[in-house]
Design a protein around this motif. Structure first.
Motif, PDB file in Angstrom:
ATOM      1  N   GLU A 237       1.024  10.905  -7.950  1.00  0.00           N
ATOM      2  CA  GLU A 237       0.379   9.630  -7.625  1.00  0.00           C
ATOM      3  C   GLU A 237       1.303   8.681  -6.870  1.00  0.00           C
ATOM      4  OE1 GLU A 237      -1.520   7.678 -10.878  1.00  0.00           O
ATOM      5  OE2 GLU A 237      -2.693   9.437 -11.453  1.00  0.00           O
ATOM      6  N   ALA A 238       2.575   8.658  -7.280  1.00  0.00           N
ATOM      7  CA  ALA A 238       3.539   7.767  -6.615  1.00  0.00           C
ATOM      8  C   ALA A 238       3.753   8.190  -5.162  1.00  0.00           C
ATOM      9  CB  ALA A 238       4.868   7.784  -7.370  1.00  0.00           C
ATOM     10  N   GLN A 239       3.827   9.508  -4.931  1.00  0.00           N
ATOM     11  CA  GLN A 239       4.027  10.005  -3.567  1.00  0.00           C
ATOM     12  C   GLN A 239       2.798   9.750  -2.702  1.00  0.00           C
ATOM     13  OE1 GLN A 239       5.038  14.009  -4.831  1.00  0.00           O
ATOM     14  NE2 GLN A 239       7.176  13.740  -4.233  1.00  0.00           N
ATOM     15  N   GLU A 240       1.608   9.878  -3.305  1.00  0.00           N
ATOM     16  CA  GLU A 240       0.383   9.575  -2.561  1.00  0.00           C
ATOM     17  C   GLU A 240       0.339   8.100  -2.165  1.00  0.00           C
ATOM     18  OE1 GLU A 240      -2.638  12.982  -4.410  1.00  0.00           O
ATOM     19  OE2 GLU A 240      -2.805  10.898  -5.070  1.00  0.00           O
ATOM     20  N   ALA A 241       0.715   7.237  -3.101  1.00  0.00           N
ATOM     21  CA  ALA A 241       0.739   5.797  -2.816  1.00  0.00           C
ATOM     22  C   ALA A 241       1.745   5.482  -1.714  1.00  0.00           C
ATOM     23  CB  ALA A 241       1.077   5.020  -4.082  1.00  0.00           C
ATOM     24  N   GLU A 242       2.894   6.153  -1.754  1.00  0.00           N
ATOM     25  CA  GLU A 242       3.923   5.942  -0.727  1.00  0.00           C
ATOM     26  C   GLU A 242       3.411   6.401   0.635  1.00  0.00           C
ATOM     27  OE1 GLU A 242       8.550   7.216   0.283  1.00  0.00           O
ATOM     28  OE2 GLU A 242       7.458   8.239  -1.305  1.00  0.00           O
ATOM     29  N   ALA A 243       2.731   7.562   0.656  1.00  0.00           N
ATOM     30  CA  ALA A 243       2.190   8.083   1.914  1.00  0.00           C
ATOM     31  C   ALA A 243       1.183   7.109   2.514  1.00  0.00           C
ATOM     32  CB  ALA A 243       1.531   9.442   1.681  1.00  0.00           C
ATOM     33  N   ILE A 244       0.295   6.565   1.676  1.00  0.00           N
ATOM     34  CA  ILE A 244      -0.705   5.599   2.153  1.00  0.00           C
ATOM     35  C   ILE A 244      -0.020   4.366   2.724  1.00  0.00           C
ATOM     36  CG2 ILE A 244      -2.525   4.001   1.415  1.00  0.00           C
ATOM     37  CD1 ILE A 244      -3.332   6.178  -0.664  1.00  0.00           C
ATOM     38  N   GLN A 245       0.982   3.862   2.002  1.00  0.00           N
ATOM     39  CA  GLN A 245       1.683   2.649   2.438  1.00  0.00           C
ATOM     40  C   GLN A 245       2.395   2.872   3.780  1.00  0.00           C
ATOM     41  OE1 GLN A 245       5.010   1.412  -0.013  1.00  0.00           O
ATOM     42  NE2 GLN A 245       4.712  -0.738   0.521  1.00  0.00           N
ATOM     43  N   ILE A 246       3.099   3.990   3.889  1.00  0.00           N
ATOM     44  CA  ILE A 246       3.860   4.267   5.116  1.00  0.00           C
ATOM     45  C   ILE A 246       2.923   4.457   6.302  1.00  0.00           C
ATOM     46  CG2 ILE A 246       5.287   6.020   6.261  1.00  0.00           C
ATOM     47  CD1 ILE A 246       6.672   6.455   3.530  1.00  0.00           C
ATOM     48  N   LEU A 247       1.893   5.307   6.130  1.00  0.00           N
ATOM     49  CA  LEU A 247       0.997   5.609   7.246  1.00  0.00           C
ATOM     50  C   LEU A 247       0.167   4.394   7.646  1.00  0.00           C
ATOM     51  CD1 LEU A 247      -0.053   9.195   6.145  1.00  0.00           C
ATOM     52  CD2 LEU A 247       1.297   8.595   8.166  1.00  0.00           C
ATOM     53  N   THR A 248      -0.239   3.573   6.668  1.00  0.00           N
ATOM     54  CA  THR A 248      -0.983   2.351   6.992  1.00  0.00           C
ATOM     55  C   THR A 248      -0.104   1.366   7.751  1.00  0.00           C
ATOM     56  OG1 THR A 248      -2.310   2.638   4.988  1.00  0.00           O
ATOM     57  CG2 THR A 248      -2.393   0.489   6.044  1.00  0.00           C
ATOM     58  N   SER A 249       1.160   1.273   7.362  1.00  0.00           N
ATOM     59  CA  SER A 249       2.106   0.394   8.073  1.00  0.00           C
ATOM     60  C   SER A 249       2.301   0.865   9.516  1.00  0.00           C
ATOM     61  CB  SER A 249       3.457   0.371   7.355  1.00  0.00           C
ATOM     62  OG  SER A 249       3.329  -0.176   6.064  1.00  0.00           O
ATOM     63  N   ILE A 250       2.419   2.190   9.687  1.00  0.00           N
ATOM     64  CA  ILE A 250       2.581   2.739  11.040  1.00  0.00           C
ATOM     65  C   ILE A 250       1.343   2.461  11.876  1.00  0.00           C
ATOM     66  CG2 ILE A 250       2.803   4.894  12.355  1.00  0.00           C
ATOM     67  CD1 ILE A 250       4.566   5.961  10.057  1.00  0.00           C
ATOM     68  N   LEU A 251       0.159   2.615  11.259  1.00  0.00           N
ATOM     69  CA  LEU A 251      -1.097   2.339  11.971  1.00  0.00           C
ATOM     70  C   LEU A 251      -1.160   0.874  12.403  1.00  0.00           C
ATOM     71  CD1 LEU A 251      -3.893   3.263  12.929  1.00  0.00           C
ATOM     72  CD2 LEU A 251      -4.758   2.683  10.643  1.00  0.00           C
ATOM     73  N   ASN A 252      -0.816  -0.030  11.480  1.00  0.00           N
ATOM     74  CA  ASN A 252      -0.821  -1.462  11.812  1.00  0.00           C
ATOM     75  C   ASN A 252       0.150  -1.770  12.951  1.00  0.00           C
ATOM     76  OD1 ASN A 252      -2.692  -1.950   9.816  1.00  0.00           O
ATOM     77  ND2 ASN A 252      -1.160  -2.498   8.265  1.00  0.00           N
ATOM     78  N   PHE A 253       1.316  -1.110  12.898  1.00  0.00           N
ATOM     79  CA  PHE A 253       2.325  -1.301  13.948  1.00  0.00           C
ATOM     80  C   PHE A 253       1.795  -0.783  15.282  1.00  0.00           C
ATOM     81  CE2 PHE A 253       5.884   0.698  16.308  1.00  0.00           C
ATOM     82  CZ  PHE A 253       6.528  -0.467  16.697  1.00  0.00           C
ATOM     83  N   ARG A 254       1.156   0.393  15.268  1.00  0.00           N
ATOM     84  CA  ARG A 254       0.595   0.975  16.491  1.00  0.00           C
ATOM     85  C   ARG A 254      -0.457   0.053  17.107  1.00  0.00           C
ATOM     86  NH1 ARG A 254       3.601   3.969  18.201  1.00  0.00           N
ATOM     87  NH2 ARG A 254       4.296   5.913  17.296  1.00  0.00           N
ATOM     88  N   GLU A 255      -1.320  -0.503  16.251  1.00  0.00           N
ATOM     89  CA  GLU A 255      -2.431  -1.320  16.747  1.00  0.00           C
ATOM     90  C   GLU A 255      -1.995  -2.721  17.171  1.00  0.00           C
ATOM     91  OE1 GLU A 255      -6.247   0.646  14.443  1.00  0.00           O
ATOM     92  OE2 GLU A 255      -5.122  -0.928  13.400  1.00  0.00           O
TER      93      GLU A 255
END
Length: 325
Positions: A237-255
């Protein structure tokens, strides 16, 4: 280390140092085919990797023997090629190990050997040179040699730009090293851009590999048992939460960047789609898949890219429509 002695260089022949390519004054007494500008570089090379490969270099750096037939000659060439491949991989592995241990100075000679063996085998402009350039750039950054690191990364970038068959792992390493370079230069916006590329490539590869295995297993289990296959990310669960946080941050940065790259944004959206699909969150997976497909159509991305997103969307829809047993 074996005894070293001054060179008596034959007239008209220029010998270069194995480490810095300056004019050579010494030779390794054990193999007699490796040259150095002085004792400092000879000791550095010996402790890095030369001690381990000394005798293996002799047949590579001496004239081929006379063969009685073409068949024997071809066999001899194949053996030399196998030896080169072994040395490329071995020197690369040794340099990598030193980098992991933070021994940047020791990594340089081993990485240089790997680079030169690659040049000899694949030519001066092959994409096969890029992994060695990246090792040398990382070692240079570790030593605080920013200009040298930038030169190696420029070579790597130029080689990648000319290539049509560079794999994701190499792209990821290139972006990571460029990110580290820009951090060292204080250009944090560029650093964020390249590190985001590196991280999204890593997550996409992991999730895509996992997704392919799960998809096949799910189809087989549906055929055999007539019931849905339970998806799983392979993460806690912790790794899934980390993956969501990292990928969402990258998406926000891209956009949010002025120089938007729709292909890279769609890539991150697809990665998030696979993550939520494997977490069995169909609504979120469908949301990101729809965003990716809309972006791909609006920006006229390739038919192949649009089809891959559409396939993901179809799988998600099929999961939603299937009754729970």
């Amino acid at each position: 280390m074996n005894v070293i002695y001054p060179l008596a260089v034959p007239k008209g022949r220029r010998l270069c140092c194995e480490v810095c390519e300056a004019p050579a004054e010494r030779v390794c007494a054990a193999c007699t085919v490796t040259y150095y500008c002085g004792v400092v570089h000879q000791k550095a090379d010996w402790h890095s990797v030369h001690e381990k490969i000394c005798q293996l270099l002799i047949p590579l750096r001496t004239s081929m023997p006379f063969y009685n037939s073409e068949e024997e000659r071809q066999h001899g060439l194949q053996q030399l090629q196998q030896r080169q491949k072994h040395l490329i991989e071995f020197c690369y592995m040794v340099a990598q190990k030193y980098l992991f241990e933070g021994k940047y100075e020791d990594a340089v000679p081993a990485a240089l050997h790997s680079l030169r063996f690659r040049m000899a085998m694949h030519g001066l402009s092959s994409v096969e040179l890029v992994p060695a350039y990246l090792l040398l750039a990382e070692a240079s950054l570790g030593l605080g040699q920013i200009v040298q690191a930038e030169e190696y990364l420029s070579q790597a970038q130029w080689t990648v730009l000319k290539s049509t068959d560079c794999n994701n792992a190499t792209y990821s390493l290139l972006h990571r090293n460029l990110g580290l370079l820009y951090m060292a230069k204080g250009n944090y916006e560029e650093a964020r851009y390249h590190l985001a590329n590196d991280v999204s490539e890593i997550w996409h590869k992991y999730l895509n590999d996992h997704y392919q295995v799960l998809s096949q297993a799910r189809i087989q289990q549906l055929d055999l048992l007539g019931k849905p296959f339970v998806n799983d990310t392979g993460l806690d669960e912790a790794q899934e939460a980390e993956a969501i946080q990292i990928l969402t941050s990258i998406l926000n940065f891209r956009e949010s960047t002025p120089d938007k790259s729709p292909q890279k944004t769609a890539f991150v959206l697809k990665t998030l789609t696979m993550l939520y699909y494997q977490m069995m969150n169909s609504s979120k997976a469908q949301e990101y898949a729809m965003r990716a497909l809309t972006l791909a159509k609006d920006q006229q991305l390739t038919v192949q890219e649009q089809n891959s997103i559409q396939e993901l969307l179809s799988l998600i829809s099929a999961e939603e429509d299937r009754p729970i047993s």
